[in-house]
Scaffold this motif. Structure first.
Motif, PDB file in Angstrom:
ATOM      1  N   GLY A 171       0.809  -1.214   0.000  1.00 14.41           N
ATOM      2  CA  GLY A 171       0.000   0.000   0.000  1.00 14.41           C
ATOM      3  C   GLY A 171       0.843   1.264   0.000  1.00 14.41           C
ATOM      4  N   LEU A 172       2.068   1.178  -0.518  1.00 12.67           N
ATOM      5  CA  LEU A 172       2.993   2.311  -0.522  1.00 12.67           C
ATOM      6  C   LEU A 172       3.330   2.750  -1.941  1.00 12.67           C
ATOM      7  N   GLN A 173       2.393   2.571  -2.876  1.00  8.67           N
ATOM      8  CA  GLN A 173       2.677   2.884  -4.274  1.00  8.67           C
ATOM      9  C   GLN A 173       2.996   4.357  -4.504  1.00  8.67           C
ATOM     10  N   ASN A 174       2.646   5.222  -3.557  1.00 11.31           N
ATOM     11  CA  ASN A 174       2.954   6.647  -3.713  1.00 11.31           C
ATOM     12  C   ASN A 174       4.455   6.923  -3.677  1.00 11.31           C
ATOM     13  N   TYR A 175       5.238   5.970  -3.170  1.00 13.29           N
ATOM     14  CA  TYR A 175       6.682   6.172  -3.070  1.00 13.29           C
ATOM     15  C   TYR A 175       7.433   5.595  -4.258  1.00 13.29           C
TER      16      TYR A 175
END
Length: 272
Positions: A219-223
């Motif tokens: 759930g860290l695709q923003n990084y």
């Protein structure tokens, strides 16, 4: 004079107390809101990280339950706002001898004109099934792609058709056709959304596919953009350290989740 003073005193007290409450509310709300948002974000990250470590059936069950709750709430709201959604009167039965096409239209109208409970049930089944199948497909394929999205849409459409009772007199045939229609629409929307959300030239970028899949699981695709700015390609994943992730400006919480995931995944610990 005394009487006038006694009458004014409660007004002064009320004004003073209300101004104090207003000042306290204005002063406390920004900090409380920020704290609440941070805690919610941390809880969501911990939840996603915990689910990523669970067996497939556990994650699928949680995803199905959450999807069903959201769909049920949406369906109930739509049933309440519909013109005849709040009516407690049952739908009339179709007249005998009705031809198949008219019967199909009648059943479709009957399914879509149900009250809040009926709509909540229908949408809960549809969204819960979609979320559960999508979760399983993502675990099996290791990535969230158009094939998994279409499979989830087919299952949700078919089950929605069976539960709602809409369509032709043959439930099996109608479930298949409805599932295909759902799959085609969702597949098309998925590809359109992917095309617009993906920067130009991104489709040929294969150096970050494993890192992208890892970030999506956590759930860290923003990084993902941080990885690309630091040139942290798939071949560097086994070499990642806390200082390397800090250099690309990834916060402490996500850094811990990434490093823990790499240590637990044998595919990522091997050099590409």
């Amino acid at each position: 004079m005394d009487g006038a003073g006694q009458k004014r005193r409660p007004l002064m007290v009320m004004a003073s107390s209300s101004s104090t409450l207003l000042a306290a509310r204005v002063g406390a709300n920004p900090l409380a809101e920020l704290t609440h948002r941070v805690k919610s974000l941390e809880a969501g990250m911990r939840m996603r990280a915990w689910l990523a470590k669970q067996p497939t059936h556990v994650e699928a069950a949680v995803a199905t339950a959450l999807g069903a709750v959201q769909g049920g709430a949406l369906g109930g709201l739509m049933g309440t706002l519909a013109p005849d959604g709040g009516s407690a009167l049952p739908m009339p039965q179709p007249p005998p001898g009705l031809d198949p096409k008219a019967m199909a239209s009648f059943k479709q109208a009957q399914a879509l004109a149900g009250g809040p409970l009926v709509q909540a049930r229908n949408f809960a089944v549809m969204t819960g099934t979609n979320a559960g199948i999508a979760c399983v497909m993502k675990r099996i394929r290791g990535v969230e792609d158009v094939q998994g999205s279409m499979a989830a849409a087919f299952g949700s459409g078919a089950l929605f058709s069976l539960v709602s009772g809409m369509g032709t007199p043959n439930p099996a045939v109608n479930a298949i056709t409805t599932g295909i229609a759902f799959a085609v629409f969702q597949g098309g929307f998925f590809m359109i959304g992917q095309k617009f959300s993906q920067p130009k030239g991104e489709d040929k970028d294969t150096y970050y596919s494993r890192g992208r899949s890892m970030l999506q699981k956590l759930g860290l695709q923003n990084y993902e953009k941080n990885f690309k700015k630091g040139l942290l390609t798939d071949s560097t994943l086994p070499l990642l350290t806390d200082s390397a992730l800090r250099d690309v400006k990834i916060p402490p919480g996500p850094r811990l989740l990434i490093l823990d995931h790499i240590q637990r995944d044998p595919e990522l610990t091997r050099a590409s």
